[in-house]
Design a protein around this motif. Sequence first.
Motif, short mmCIF file in Angstrom:
data_model
loop_
_atom_site.label_atom_id
_atom_site.label_comp_id
_atom_site.label_asym_id
_atom_site.label_seq_id
_atom_site.Cartn_x
_atom_site.Cartn_y
_atom_site.Cartn_z
N THR A 33 0.18 -2.77 4.39
CA THR A 33 0.52 -2.30 3.05
C THR A 33 1.55 -1.18 3.12
OG1 THR A 33 -1.70 -2.86 2.28
CG2 THR A 33 -0.42 -1.35 0.92
N THR A 130 -0.36 -13.95 7.29
CA THR A 130 0.93 -13.70 6.66
C THR A 130 2.07 -14.38 7.41
OG1 THR A 130 0.12 -11.55 5.88
CG2 THR A 130 2.49 -11.90 5.84
N LEU A 155 -2.14 -9.14 -1.28
CA LEU A 155 -2.64 -7.83 -0.86
C LEU A 155 -3.66 -7.28 -1.85
CD1 LEU A 155 0.63 -6.13 0.45
CD2 LEU A 155 -1.36 -6.77 1.81
#
Length: 378
Positions: A33, A130, A155
């Motif tokens: 993130t 991902t 996310l």
Amino acid sequence: MTIIQVLFCVFFPAVAIWAAERFRAARFLGPVTLCYVAGVLAANVPGVRLSADTAMSVSEAAVPLAIPLLLFSTDVREWPRLARSLLISFALACVAAVVSAGLVGWFFRDRTDEWWKIAGMLVGVYVGGTANMAAIGRVLEARSETFILLNAADLAAGGAYLIFLLTFAQRLLLRFMRPFTAAPHHEAFEHPGERLGAWTRHHLREMGLGFALSALIVAVAIGMTLAAFGKLEAGPALLGITTLGIVASLSKRIRALAGVYELGEYVLLVFCVAMGSLADARLLSGGSVMLALFVVLVMGLAIVIHVALSALLRIDVDSTLICSTATIYGPAQIGPVAAALKNRSIVGPGLTLGLAGIALGNYLGLATAWGLRWLAGG
């Protein structure tokens, strides 16, 4: 400016990892993130113009290199040794991802021309990770802003589900599923890439060897694709990279390379910074609600189908939840979820299944996308 942008993509992940190890807020957000947000912020600094071509070049180089590095730590020969309940639940989680993406994608087919591509990308991320989503998007030539929006929505949705897993998921599912019973098959398989996280001089040599081998695999896969098709075809090249990575993992010497899995994760963080730097605030404001709903529906339906089928087949709660974690998050969250379940015996199998998901994600994602396009007559 191009050199500065590349250096930012390559070295900011080190800052993110350092911050996550030392600050509670950064640890809560996680390096992925932090890297994605850093890229977005850099792309929207007033007076600063980043090169989209440079960002795309960095991201396109990172994913093929990361996939073999992530696969080197697994051993496909261990998969049949896992407990029957874990293998069945893992297979059900993969089926649930394909079915949910197919159903939701078909529902959205009149709302976006990339519906079948999005469905395939979401199968990739909810079976593997991902890297799979990015690789599938590259093969299918999905728009870069589509991936950015999908990743942002994933996310957010993934964070909410992780909180559920870490809090009351086990207690809730125990109301209609049977509890876990220890079995000899639930031994903790060790993966050197998972076990050794220190970036020391002792490990740098083996990490360098792993990186060189990954680059060689990419080069061989590209060369084979050029020889077979006369030009670079992303699909065959990607499948070749995945297959060669799995074959390389059969070597005990390669699996024993220290820190290679962490190096693969670092390369993925470089990718996250690069993709984040492609985010334009104007793109994030248009069409994002529809794509966010697409992601939430696919993820939610996949979880419901997986749990329902596991309950129907009398799979225990812990096996179900660890397989859900392995497919949706990959190996990274196996440890925290196993700790929340108070069941250390499923950590090893969970890591193995998380790596198996990375290996299978590209195949299932592309098969889903191309199957949906065929059904739609495209």
